[in-house]
Design a protein around this motif. Structure first.
Motif, mmCIF file in Angstrom:
data_model
loop_
_atom_site.group_PDB
_atom_site.id
_atom_site.type_symbol
_atom_site.label_atom_id
_atom_site.label_comp_id
_atom_site.label_asym_id
_atom_site.label_seq_id
_atom_site.Cartn_x
_atom_site.Cartn_y
_atom_site.Cartn_z
ATOM 1 N N VAL A 63 48.817 -14.737 1.762
ATOM 2 C CA VAL A 63 49.762 -14.448 0.683
ATOM 3 C C VAL A 63 49.007 -13.848 -0.494
ATOM 4 O O VAL A 63 47.952 -14.363 -0.890
ATOM 5 C CB VAL A 63 50.506 -15.728 0.237
ATOM 6 C CG1 VAL A 63 51.396 -15.435 -0.957
ATOM 7 C CG2 VAL A 63 51.327 -16.276 1.388
ATOM 8 N N THR A 64 49.566 -12.762 -1.057
ATOM 9 C CA THR A 64 48.919 -12.159 -2.226
ATOM 10 C C THR A 64 49.110 -13.029 -3.461
ATOM 11 O O THR A 64 50.099 -13.762 -3.581
ATOM 12 C CB THR A 64 49.503 -10.767 -2.507
ATOM 13 O OG1 THR A 64 50.910 -10.891 -2.708
ATOM 14 C CG2 THR A 64 49.215 -9.821 -1.350
ATOM 15 N N ARG A 99 42.758 -2.053 -5.716
ATOM 16 C CA ARG A 99 41.626 -2.098 -4.791
ATOM 17 C C ARG A 99 41.495 -3.453 -4.112
ATOM 18 O O ARG A 99 40.740 -3.590 -3.152
ATOM 19 C CB ARG A 99 40.334 -1.777 -5.540
ATOM 20 C CG ARG A 99 40.333 -0.439 -6.265
ATOM 21 C CD ARG A 99 39.081 -0.301 -7.110
ATOM 22 N NE ARG A 99 39.146 0.846 -8.009
ATOM 23 C CZ ARG A 99 38.258 1.062 -8.983
ATOM 24 N NH1 ARG A 99 37.243 0.214 -9.155
ATOM 25 N NH2 ARG A 99 38.383 2.123 -9.758
ATOM 26 N N TYR A 100 42.191 -4.439 -4.602
ATOM 27 C CA TYR A 100 42.077 -5.791 -4.061
ATOM 28 C C TYR A 100 43.382 -6.153 -3.366
ATOM 29 O O TYR A 100 44.401 -6.431 -4.029
ATOM 30 C CB TYR A 100 41.787 -6.806 -5.171
ATOM 31 C CG TYR A 100 40.467 -6.574 -5.874
ATOM 32 C CD1 TYR A 100 39.308 -7.211 -5.440
ATOM 33 C CD2 TYR A 100 40.382 -5.722 -6.975
ATOM 34 C CE1 TYR A 100 38.097 -7.005 -6.087
ATOM 35 C CE2 TYR A 100 39.184 -5.500 -7.622
ATOM 36 C CZ TYR A 100 38.039 -6.148 -7.172
ATOM 37 O OH TYR A 100 36.839 -5.937 -7.802
ATOM 38 N N PRO A 101 43.400 -6.160 -2.032
ATOM 39 C CA PRO A 101 44.637 -6.491 -1.300
ATOM 40 C C PRO A 101 45.137 -7.899 -1.597
ATOM 41 O O PRO A 101 46.324 -8.184 -1.408
ATOM 42 C CB PRO A 101 44.231 -6.349 0.172
ATOM 43 C CG PRO A 101 43.005 -5.489 0.158
ATOM 44 C CD PRO A 101 42.299 -5.798 -1.114
ATOM 45 N N ALA A 102 44.251 -8.770 -2.047
ATOM 46 C CA ALA A 102 44.660 -10.151 -2.297
ATOM 47 C C ALA A 102 45.495 -10.285 -3.567
ATOM 48 O O ALA A 102 46.089 -11.341 -3.794
ATOM 49 C CB ALA A 102 43.431 -11.055 -2.390
ATOM 50 N N PHE A 103 45.542 -9.229 -4.414
ATOM 51 C CA PHE A 103 46.241 -9.325 -5.685
ATOM 52 C C PHE A 103 47.451 -8.399 -5.716
ATOM 53 O O PHE A 103 47.419 -7.286 -5.175
ATOM 54 C CB PHE A 103 45.307 -8.975 -6.842
ATOM 55 C CG PHE A 103 44.174 -9.956 -7.028
ATOM 56 C CD1 PHE A 103 44.402 -11.325 -6.977
ATOM 57 C CD2 PHE A 103 42.873 -9.513 -7.230
ATOM 58 C CE1 PHE A 103 43.373 -12.227 -7.138
ATOM 59 C CE2 PHE A 103 41.833 -10.406 -7.389
ATOM 60 C CZ PHE A 103 42.078 -11.776 -7.342
ATOM 61 N N GLU A 104 48.492 -8.900 -6.368
ATOM 62 C CA GLU A 104 49.725 -8.131 -6.569
ATOM 63 C C GLU A 104 49.996 -8.070 -8.073
ATOM 64 O O GLU A 104 50.147 -9.095 -8.727
ATOM 65 C CB GLU A 104 50.892 -8.819 -5.858
ATOM 66 C CG GLU A 104 52.250 -8.238 -6.197
ATOM 67 C CD GLU A 104 53.390 -9.125 -5.741
ATOM 68 O OE1 GLU A 104 54.516 -8.933 -6.231
ATOM 69 O OE2 GLU A 104 53.149 -10.027 -4.904
ATOM 70 N N ALA A 105 50.035 -6.874 -8.620
ATOM 71 C CA ALA A 105 50.253 -6.698 -10.062
ATOM 72 C C ALA A 105 51.744 -6.760 -10.379
ATOM 73 O O ALA A 105 52.560 -6.112 -9.719
ATOM 74 C CB ALA A 105 49.666 -5.377 -10.528
ATOM 75 N N ARG A 106 52.081 -7.554 -11.410
ATOM 76 C CA ARG A 106 53.467 -7.618 -11.882
ATOM 77 C C ARG A 106 53.465 -7.271 -13.367
ATOM 78 O O ARG A 106 52.974 -8.029 -14.203
ATOM 79 C CB ARG A 106 54.071 -9.003 -11.665
ATOM 80 C CG ARG A 106 55.482 -9.121 -12.234
ATOM 81 C CD ARG A 106 56.117 -10.450 -11.930
ATOM 82 N NE ARG A 106 56.359 -10.635 -10.505
ATOM 83 C CZ ARG A 106 57.078 -11.642 -10.003
ATOM 84 N NH1 ARG A 106 57.614 -12.546 -10.828
ATOM 85 N NH2 ARG A 106 57.246 -11.745 -8.703
ATOM 86 N N ARG A 648 42.143 -15.791 -9.906
ATOM 87 C CA ARG A 648 42.138 -16.764 -8.813
ATOM 88 C C ARG A 648 42.916 -16.235 -7.615
ATOM 89 O O ARG A 648 44.100 -15.914 -7.713
ATOM 90 C CB ARG A 648 42.747 -18.086 -9.289
ATOM 91 C CG ARG A 648 42.676 -19.198 -8.269
ATOM 92 C CD ARG A 648 43.339 -20.445 -8.814
ATOM 93 N NE ARG A 648 44.759 -20.225 -9.066
ATOM 94 C CZ ARG A 648 45.543 -21.120 -9.666
ATOM 95 N NH1 ARG A 648 45.034 -22.239 -10.110
ATOM 96 N NH2 ARG A 648 46.823 -20.856 -9.855
ATOM 97 N N ALA A 649 42.215 -16.153 -6.447
ATOM 98 C CA ALA A 649 42.862 -15.732 -5.203
ATOM 99 C C ALA A 649 43.457 -16.955 -4.509
ATOM 100 O O ALA A 649 42.821 -18.000 -4.405
ATOM 101 C CB ALA A 649 41.858 -15.041 -4.287
ATOM 102 N N SER A 650 44.643 -16.839 -3.989
ATOM 103 C CA SER A 650 45.331 -17.961 -3.364
ATOM 104 C C SER A 650 44.817 -18.203 -1.945
ATOM 105 O O SER A 650 44.425 -17.271 -1.232
ATOM 106 C CB SER A 650 46.841 -17.690 -3.321
ATOM 107 O OG SER A 650 47.509 -18.702 -2.602
ATOM 108 N N ASN A 651 44.807 -19.482 -1.493
ATOM 109 C CA ASN A 651 44.431 -19.858 -0.122
ATOM 110 C C ASN A 651 45.642 -19.940 0.799
ATOM 111 O O ASN A 651 45.517 -20.282 1.975
ATOM 112 C CB ASN A 651 43.712 -21.204 -0.121
ATOM 113 C CG ASN A 651 42.344 -21.116 -0.789
ATOM 114 O OD1 ASN A 651 41.635 -20.127 -0.618
ATOM 115 N ND2 ASN A 651 41.995 -22.140 -1.549
ATOM 116 N N GLU A 652 46.802 -19.674 0.270
ATOM 117 C CA GLU A 652 48.019 -19.845 1.051
ATOM 118 C C GLU A 652 48.258 -18.649 1.963
ATOM 119 O O GLU A 652 47.729 -17.549 1.747
ATOM 120 C CB GLU A 652 49.213 -20.044 0.118
ATOM 121 C CG GLU A 652 49.131 -21.321 -0.701
ATOM 122 C CD GLU A 652 50.402 -21.554 -1.490
ATOM 123 O OE1 GLU A 652 51.289 -20.671 -1.450
ATOM 124 O OE2 GLU A 652 50.501 -22.603 -2.135
#
Length: 686
Positions: A63-64, A99-106, A648-652
């Motif tokens: 999950v992002t 550039r970071y797939p783990a993050f979603e900008a809102r 912080r990147a999520s572990n979910e």
């Protein structure tokens, strides 16, 4: 992978089979039978096959984590330079996060409500609203792109309720300067004519040193004075409120070279002017039915101080009573009509006739009182047509009509004249617009001629009934009937005597809302309402000068007899001037002394404490955002990222599907069963 069972038979049957198999294996072992171990393995394989073990393989997708980007779009950010810097910082940040797939900008645009009572920059309120649907475990952090002037910063991180890093990207140079003027203390209400104190201060944010500066003060748009004050120090301005109702006091200073904005180089404060108790002198002739109507009306108003002078017995009635006993008290006529006549706001002659009680010279003093700005109301009866009429005294030049000697005693409905339908005193009297009017009749009209001013009501045979006129600087009203009390008594349904009498009195005392020719401007949020009162059938367009200096011309639409109105939605807060010929009106659009313009110099001091507490950082970004800090993905919200923005990147993860594989199904299960049984048979055959 996880292991589960999908039995072919009900569980009790499988348990029973397993129990029987266990007993057989135990019996075989106890008898030391040959091949007991192989039989046990075969039976176990059979029971396991019936239980049908299944291996489940889960297909999961990470999950992002949401990065909330709050963009300050408040008025202090609307300059071309700051808008460009904000857009550049937003573009650079979103590109770097991509550039970071783990993050979603809102992106959350924090726009200040221009219709708010006190416009301010509320970024934390926008942040809370924008991430309401995001679980705390999925929030990577928040980034605020702002000039640093934020007005809803919580006192602590716990009050914020954000368990993630908070970063501040400050647009604007460190050496910015700005001059502003602030009202420190000002009364909300004040008595007209009494001294009021306003404390203000001129600040120069970011300037090298303080010094003298000129401040211009305007009251209701009129320039009052210019005084020199020292920046950074409080100064007091004293004034006497010139009028009742809203008074606009404006303080303005000159532009400082290189300052951020000139929007806060002026400020206004509003003071509601309240008239002290109105002093009214009621002079009555012989007692009559309508005398009490006037007295009751004036005494019912707590803001009126009434002095009632009345003739209980005329001098021509001689009954031997000593002169010293003719009055309840020694009435101070000279003090009232000579020495202190100017202290009254209104003088009313109610069916009074000149019987020699007042010296003739006193009438001249009253005429001068009106000419110098006083107010006079004459409520006339039959005595006005006689030889003892007030028209035969030195007061005559102030009167708007002269008696003809005729008195008409006939029933009639008081009616509004053409001027009366437009005049604010009589225009909206309840019941006056229908024919016949929805009120009771009167039965007497005093005939007059040589009228001046506006005849706003007519009596029997279309004779003048109510005349309003200006005399010098003052005003005079003449009511040519003594039957107004019939309305007060409810005769034939009564009539609006209270509204009529009060409006006449307030017009005489120059109430702005009752002016025949008036221009009014009021503001409701961003909407400017312009209203023109006139006795004419049409009106010319009006000119509106905006806070920026831009001038617009608007056309007013009819809103009733003698009334024209128009509305204009503005996007510029500040003082607006409306003119129409010689008439001028002022209104302040937007909030007075709004927090949004109290300080406009960019700063890191406001957001830095709570940003540091959350594990974030606060930095200034340059014009092209080339110095934007690097991003550091972390697994913790409390890690020292140094000069980088920790997020912080999520572990979910999200379960996309499950693939089940039966362990004893198909050829594998069949082969295991044949092998187990074949081994047993092979052992038995040896």
């Amino acid at each position: 992978m996880s292991l589960a069972f999908d039995p072919f038979l009900p569980l009790p049957i499988i348990l029973a089979i397993a129990l029987v198999a266990l007993l057989l294996v135990g019996w075989a072992i106890a008898k030391r039978m040959r091949g007991a171990a192989l039989r046990a393995l075969a039976l176990a394989a059979l029971v396991l096959a019936l239980a049908n073990p299944v291996a489940n393989f889960e297909d999961r997708e990470p999950v992002t984590s949401v990065v909330a980007i709050v963009v300050d779009r408040s008025p202090s950010q609307m300059s071309a330079d700051r808008t460009a810097r904000t857009d550049a910082a937003l573009k650079a940040l979103t590109e770097r996060l991509a550039r970071y797939p783990a993050f979603e900008a809102r992106v959350i645009e924090a726009v200040t409500d221009p219709d708010a009572q006190s416009p301010s920059t509320r970024l934390f309120e926008a942040l809370a609203s924008g991430i309401r649907d995001v679980p705390s475990s999925r929030l990577a952090g928040a980034v605020m792109i702002t000039d640093g002037q934020i007005h809803d910063v919580p006192g602590s991180l716990s009050a914020l309720g954000l368990d993630a890093p908070l970063h501040g990207l400050i647009v604007g140079d460190e050496n910015e300067i700005d001059r502003r003027v602030d009202v420190v203390r000002s009364p909300r209400f004040g008595i007209v004519g009494e001294d009021q104190e306003i404390v203000y201060r001129v600040n120069e944010d970011g300037a090298a040193a303080s010094g003298p500066v000129d401040v211009t003060v305007r009251i209701n748009g009129e320039r009052t004075l210019t005084e020199t004050v020292t920046t950074g120090e409080e100064a007091s301005f004293y004034l006497k409120l010139p009028r009742g109702g809203e008074n606009i006091i404006e303080f303005s200073v000159g532009e400082l070279d290189g300052e951020v904005t000139t929007a806060n180089n002026h400020t206004v404060t509003l003071i509601e002017g309240i008239r002290e108790n109105l002093r009214v002198l009621l002079v009555s002739g012989a007692p009559h039915a309508g005398e009490r109507a006037w007295r009751n009306l004036l005494k019912s108003d707590a803001s009126v101080d009434l002095v009632h002078f009345t003739i209980l017995r005329p001098p021509e009635k001689q009954d031997g009573t000593p002169i010293s006993e003719l009055s309840l008290i020694a009435f101070p006529t000279r003090e009232l009509f000579v020495e202190k006549v100017d202290e009254f706001d209104l003088i009313i002659f109610d069916r009074y006739q000149n019987r020699g009680v007042l010296p003739v010279l006193y009438y001249d003093y009253i005429a001068r009182y009106v000419e110098d700005g006083g107010a006079l109301l004459v409520a006339a009866g039959p005595e006005f047509s006689g030889i003892q009429s007030l028209a035969e005294t030195p007061l005559a030049p102030a009167l708007p009509a002269a008696p003809t000697g005729a008195v008409t005693d006939a029933g009639y409905y008081p009616r509004l004249s053409d001027n009366g339908r437009r005049h604010p005193v009589t225009r909206s009297l309840p019941g006056g617009s229908s024919e016949p009017p929805e009120w009771g009749r009167w039965f007497r009209t005093v005939g007059v001629g040589n009228t001046t001013g506006d005849v706003v009501m007519r009596g029997a045979d279309e004779q003048p009934l109510l005349i309003l006129n200006r005399y010098g600087e003052g005003r005079v009203a003449m009511l040519l009937s003594d039957h107004g009390w019939l309305w007060a008594r409810g005769f034939e349904g009564g009539g609006p005597h209270v509204a009529l009498y009060r409006r006449i009195a307030h017009w005489l005392m120059k109430e702005p809302s009752l002016e025949e020719e008036a221009l009014r401007a009021t503001a409701n949020g961003r909407t400017l309402v312009v209203e023109r009162q006139t006795m004419s059938d049409t009106t010319d367009p009006v000119s509106v000068t905006l806070p920026s200096g831009e001038t617009r011309e608007i056309t007013l639409s009819p809103a009733g007899e003698g009334l024209f109105r128009s509305e204009l939605v503005l996007d510029q807060p500040g003082l607006v001037e409306v003119t129409s010929g010689d008439l001028r009106a002022l209104a302040h659009v937007g909030a007075v002394d709004a927090p949004e313009f109290r300080a406009t110099v960019s700063t890191t001091d406001v957001i830095n404490p709570i940003s540091t507490e959350s594990g974030g950082l606060t930095v200034r970004v340059n014009a092209d955002a080339s110095n934007l800090p690097q991003i550091l993905p972390t697994r913790s919200s409390r890690i020292d990222a140094g000069e980088r923005m920790g997020l912080r990147a999520s572990n979910e993860s999200v379960l996309k599907g499950v693939r089940s594989v039966p362990l004893f199904g198909g050829f594998l299960g069949l082969a295991l069963m044949i092998l187990a049984l074949g081994t047993t048979w092979f052992r038995e055959g040896r």
